[in-house]
Design a protein around this motif. Structure first.
Motif, PDB file in Angstrom:
ATOM      1  N   CYS A 155       0.841  -1.201   0.000  1.00 45.79           N
ATOM      2  CA  CYS A 155       0.000   0.000   0.000  1.00 45.79           C
ATOM      3  C   CYS A 155       0.877   1.253   0.000  1.00 45.79           C
ATOM      4  CB  CYS A 155      -0.907   0.036   1.236  1.00 45.79           C
ATOM      5  SG  CYS A 155      -2.202  -1.222   1.262  1.00 45.79           S
ATOM      6  N   THR A 156       0.387   2.302  -0.619  1.00 52.36           N
ATOM      7  CA  THR A 156       1.099   3.574  -0.618  1.00 52.36           C
ATOM      8  C   THR A 156       0.125   4.693  -0.947  1.00 52.36           C
ATOM      9  OG1 THR A 156       3.071   4.745  -1.445  1.00 52.36           O
ATOM     10  CG2 THR A 156       1.751   3.541  -3.059  1.00 52.36           C
ATOM     11  N   ARG A 157       0.580   5.922  -0.744  1.00 51.83           N
ATOM     12  CA  ARG A 157      -0.225   7.078  -1.104  1.00 51.83           C
ATOM     13  C   ARG A 157       0.040   7.435  -2.562  1.00 51.83           C
ATOM     14  NH1 ARG A 157       1.352  11.555   3.010  1.00 51.83           N
ATOM     15  NH2 ARG A 157      -0.360  12.651   1.958  1.00 51.83           N
ATOM     16  N   SER A 158      -0.550   8.495  -3.047  1.00 49.00           N
ATOM     17  CA  SER A 158      -0.458   8.872  -4.457  1.00 49.00           C
ATOM     18  C   SER A 158       0.987   8.993  -4.941  1.00 49.00           C
ATOM     19  CB  SER A 158      -1.157  10.214  -4.676  1.00 49.00           C
ATOM     20  OG  SER A 158      -0.885  10.728  -5.965  1.00 49.00           O
ATOM     21  N   GLY A 159       1.206   8.555  -6.172  1.00 46.47           N
ATOM     22  CA  GLY A 159       2.512   8.708  -6.784  1.00 46.47           C
ATOM     23  C   GLY A 159       2.868  10.155  -7.027  1.00 46.47           C
ATOM     24  N   LYS A 194      -5.609   0.906  -5.101  1.00 43.56           N
ATOM     25  CA  LYS A 194      -5.204   2.130  -5.777  1.00 43.56           C
ATOM     26  C   LYS A 194      -4.528   3.055  -4.776  1.00 43.56           C
ATOM     27  CE  LYS A 194      -7.162   6.018  -8.405  1.00 43.56           C
ATOM     28  NZ  LYS A 194      -8.394   6.592  -8.973  1.00 43.56           N
ATOM     29  N   PRO A 195      -3.416   3.728  -5.158  1.00 42.55           N
ATOM     30  CA  PRO A 195      -2.734   4.647  -4.226  1.00 42.55           C
ATOM     31  C   PRO A 195      -3.713   5.661  -3.640  1.00 42.55           C
ATOM     32  CG  PRO A 195      -1.394   4.320  -6.172  1.00 42.55           C
ATOM     33  CD  PRO A 195      -2.715   3.654  -6.454  1.00 42.55           C
ATOM     34  N   GLN A 196      -3.680   5.802  -2.328  1.00 39.62           N
ATOM     35  CA  GLN A 196      -4.652   6.664  -1.660  1.00 39.62           C
ATOM     36  C   GLN A 196      -4.234   6.941  -0.233  1.00 39.62           C
ATOM     37  OE1 GLN A 196      -8.322   4.117  -0.306  1.00 39.62           O
ATOM     38  NE2 GLN A 196      -7.494   3.172  -2.174  1.00 39.62           N
ATOM     39  N   GLY A 197      -4.916   7.919   0.379  1.00 41.12           N
ATOM     40  CA  GLY A 197      -4.721   8.210   1.789  1.00 41.12           C
ATOM     41  C   GLY A 197      -3.443   8.964   2.085  1.00 41.12           C
ATOM     42  N   ASN A 198      -3.207   9.179   3.372  1.00 39.71           N
ATOM     43  CA  ASN A 198      -1.990   9.851   3.829  1.00 39.71           C
ATOM     44  C   ASN A 198      -1.043   8.845   4.461  1.00 39.71           C
ATOM     45  OD1 ASN A 198      -3.135   9.292   6.347  1.00 39.71           O
ATOM     46  ND2 ASN A 198      -3.934  11.365   6.595  1.00 39.71           N
ATOM     47  N   ASP A 199       0.041   9.327   5.051  1.00 37.31           N
ATOM     48  CA  ASP A 199       1.026   8.409   5.620  1.00 37.31           C
ATOM     49  C   ASP A 199       0.467   7.614   6.798  1.00 37.31           C
ATOM     50  OD1 ASP A 199       2.756   9.386   3.740  1.00 37.31           O
ATOM     51  OD2 ASP A 199       4.401   9.732   5.134  1.00 37.31           O
ATOM     52  N   ARG A 200      -0.353   8.232   7.600  1.00 34.72           N
ATOM     53  CA  ARG A 200      -0.961   7.494   8.715  1.00 34.72           C
ATOM     54  C   ARG A 200      -1.851   6.367   8.183  1.00 34.72           C
ATOM     55  NH1 ARG A 200      -1.823  11.238  13.907  1.00 34.72           N
ATOM     56  NH2 ARG A 200      -0.706  13.107  13.279  1.00 34.72           N
ATOM     57  N   GLY A 201      -2.554   6.656   7.087  1.00 35.32           N
ATOM     58  CA  GLY A 201      -3.445   5.666   6.511  1.00 35.32           C
ATOM     59  C   GLY A 201      -2.732   4.423   6.021  1.00 35.32           C
ATOM     60  N   GLN A 202      -1.440   4.541   5.715  1.00 33.77           N
ATOM     61  CA  GLN A 202      -0.691   3.371   5.248  1.00 33.77           C
ATOM     62  C   GLN A 202      -0.405   2.406   6.403  1.00 33.77           C
ATOM     63  OE1 GLN A 202      -0.887   3.531   2.046  1.00 33.77           O
ATOM     64  NE2 GLN A 202      -1.488   5.689   2.310  1.00 33.77           N
ATOM     65  N   LYS A 334       1.553   4.922 -15.163  1.00 34.74           N
ATOM     66  CA  LYS A 334       0.129   5.005 -14.804  1.00 34.74           C
ATOM     67  C   LYS A 334      -0.077   4.579 -13.345  1.00 34.74           C
ATOM     68  CE  LYS A 334      -1.319   4.144 -19.570  1.00 34.74           C
ATOM     69  NZ  LYS A 334      -2.117   3.296 -20.505  1.00 34.74           N
ATOM     70  N   PHE A 335       0.818   5.079 -12.523  1.00 24.67           N
ATOM     71  CA  PHE A 335       0.911   4.601 -11.142  1.00 24.67           C
ATOM     72  C   PHE A 335      -0.370   4.819 -10.350  1.00 24.67           C
ATOM     73  CE2 PHE A 335       2.402   4.593  -6.730  1.00 24.67           C
ATOM     74  CZ  PHE A 335       3.219   3.472  -6.730  1.00 24.67           C
ATOM     75  N   ASP A 336      -1.011   5.953 -10.542  1.00 23.57           N
ATOM     76  CA  ASP A 336      -2.196   6.279  -9.747  1.00 23.57           C
ATOM     77  C   ASP A 336      -3.510   5.782 -10.349  1.00 23.57           C
ATOM     78  OD1 ASP A 336      -0.720   7.453  -7.781  1.00 23.57           O
ATOM     79  OD2 ASP A 336      -1.204   9.519  -8.309  1.00 23.57           O
ATOM     80  N   LEU A 337      -3.448   5.180 -11.529  1.00 29.28           N
ATOM     81  CA  LEU A 337      -4.675   4.741 -12.198  1.00 29.28           C
ATOM     82  C   LEU A 337      -5.120   3.358 -11.754  1.00 29.28           C
ATOM     83  CD1 LEU A 337      -3.955   6.043 -15.817  1.00 29.28           C
ATOM     84  CD2 LEU A 337      -5.260   7.154 -13.967  1.00 29.28           C
TER      85      LEU A 337
END
Length: 337
Positions: A155-159, A194-202, A334-337
């Motif tokens: 899991c990760t946040r937006s690229g 799909k990349p989303q959220g903030n660092d805490r969310g990871q 297309k990392f965030d798609l």
């Protein structure tokens, strides 16, 4: 009235603060991406020591646009940012002025300051890889995020987030664009969502069994551990320092710069030098669980408990040079798609 205006207007406001405010005696004006609760304790100490009042405008974005709009009438003296990309944006748009200071040049490591004296790091943070405790102790590199064995487990946040862009920039510096693009495609293929959220969310995502690995800045892990409602997330997660067998863990910075048209230049310099003092650096370390850039300043007890690590000593100037290409590769993958 003028002080009321300063606190009401955000960085997206089109109004220009009157010059009588900008040139007020014994005051210094700060535009800041850093949250109020993180820097106010520092400014309070500075004011107590010097008698210089610190006026602050806080915002999440729009600093460069506002400075450009205000031009030579801008009241801004000092600019505080949360990562290298925003400092470089201000630098590229010629919104900064060089600062000559033996104090800053001596106590900020060379690879954590600009080559033209326009910006300086204040603290560093690691881009850690978190792992589920059920995996036990692991040794991992950023390159491993594209290993097929982690398919559907990352899991990760937006690229496009500055933290991710900075990491990708460092990968380009290390491996070149061709290999970095391959890495990004493999990394994307391993994502559990799909990349989303903030660092805490990871960290929360690992707690929720959505993934086994995730990326996050070190100081957010400390914030989660000290938050009674979120500590349960961190209790099931290990914090890992990547690439300890080779180049070291990627770091980003919080930084400071002097605005191009700073009306209170002497006070601005005094504040910049204060922020790199032992007292301010230790206060930074304790309140925000970041790593001081000044050598010899002790870490907070919590941060120290994570252990020593090897940091990548790649110049942030070098990382910044790859910023645009990093965004290009993130789009190509297309990392965030």
């Amino acid at each position: 009235m003028f002080k009321t205006l300063l606190t009401k207007f955000t960085l997206l406001t089109c109004a220009i603060i009157p010059l009588s405010f900008a040139y007020a005696a014994d005051e210094v004006n700060v535009y800041s991406y850093r949250q109020a609760n993180l820097v106010k304790p520092l400014f309070d100490v500075f004011t107590k020591q010097t008698g210089i009042k610190v006026n602050v405008v806080f915002a999440k974005n729009g600093m460069a646009e506002r400075l450009a709009r205000e031009g030579e009438h801008s009241p801004a003296d000092i600019l505080l940012t949360t990562d290298i990309s925003r400092l470089v944006e201000l630098q590229d748009k010629q919104l900064l002025q060089p600062v000559k200071s033996i104090v800053l040049e001596t106590h900020v490591p060379a690879h954590l300051q600009s080559s033209d004296d326009t910006w300086f790091a204040l603290t560093t943070r690691v881009r850690n890889i978190y792992s589920a405790k059920r995996l036990g102790n692991i040794s991992i590199n950023y390159e491993d995020l594209s290993d097929p064995k982690w398919q559907g487990r990352v899991c990760t946040r937006s690229g496009k987030h500055p933290y991710t862009v900075a990491l990708v920039s460092s990968m380009i510096a290390e491996h070149g664009e061709v290999k970095t693009l391959e890495w990004l495609k493999g990394f994307k293929a391993n994502l559990a969502r799909k990349p989303q959220g903030n660092d805490r969310g990871q960290v929360q995502a690992i707690h929720q069994n959505l993934c086994d690995l995730s990326l996050g800045n070190s100081y957010y892990f400390g914030k989660i551990l000290t938050n009674p409602e979120q500590k349960v997330w961190a209790d099931e997660v290990n914090i890992n320092f990547p690439n300890q067998g080779n180049r070291g863990a990627h770091i980003n910075i919080s930084g400071v710069a002097m605005a191009k048209y700073a009306p209170n230049r002497a006070h601005a310099l005094a504040l910049m030098e204060f922020l790199i003092s032992e007292k301010a650096q230790q206060l930074y370390a304790e309140t925000n669980m970041e790593y001081p850039v000044r050598e010899g300043v002790p870490l907070s007890q919590l941060v120290a408990s994570w252990g020593a690590f090897k940091a990548d000593n790649l110049s942030l100037v070098t990382i910044a040079k790859h910023h645009k290409n990093a965004i290009k590769l993130i789009d190509q993958a297309k990392f965030d798609l």
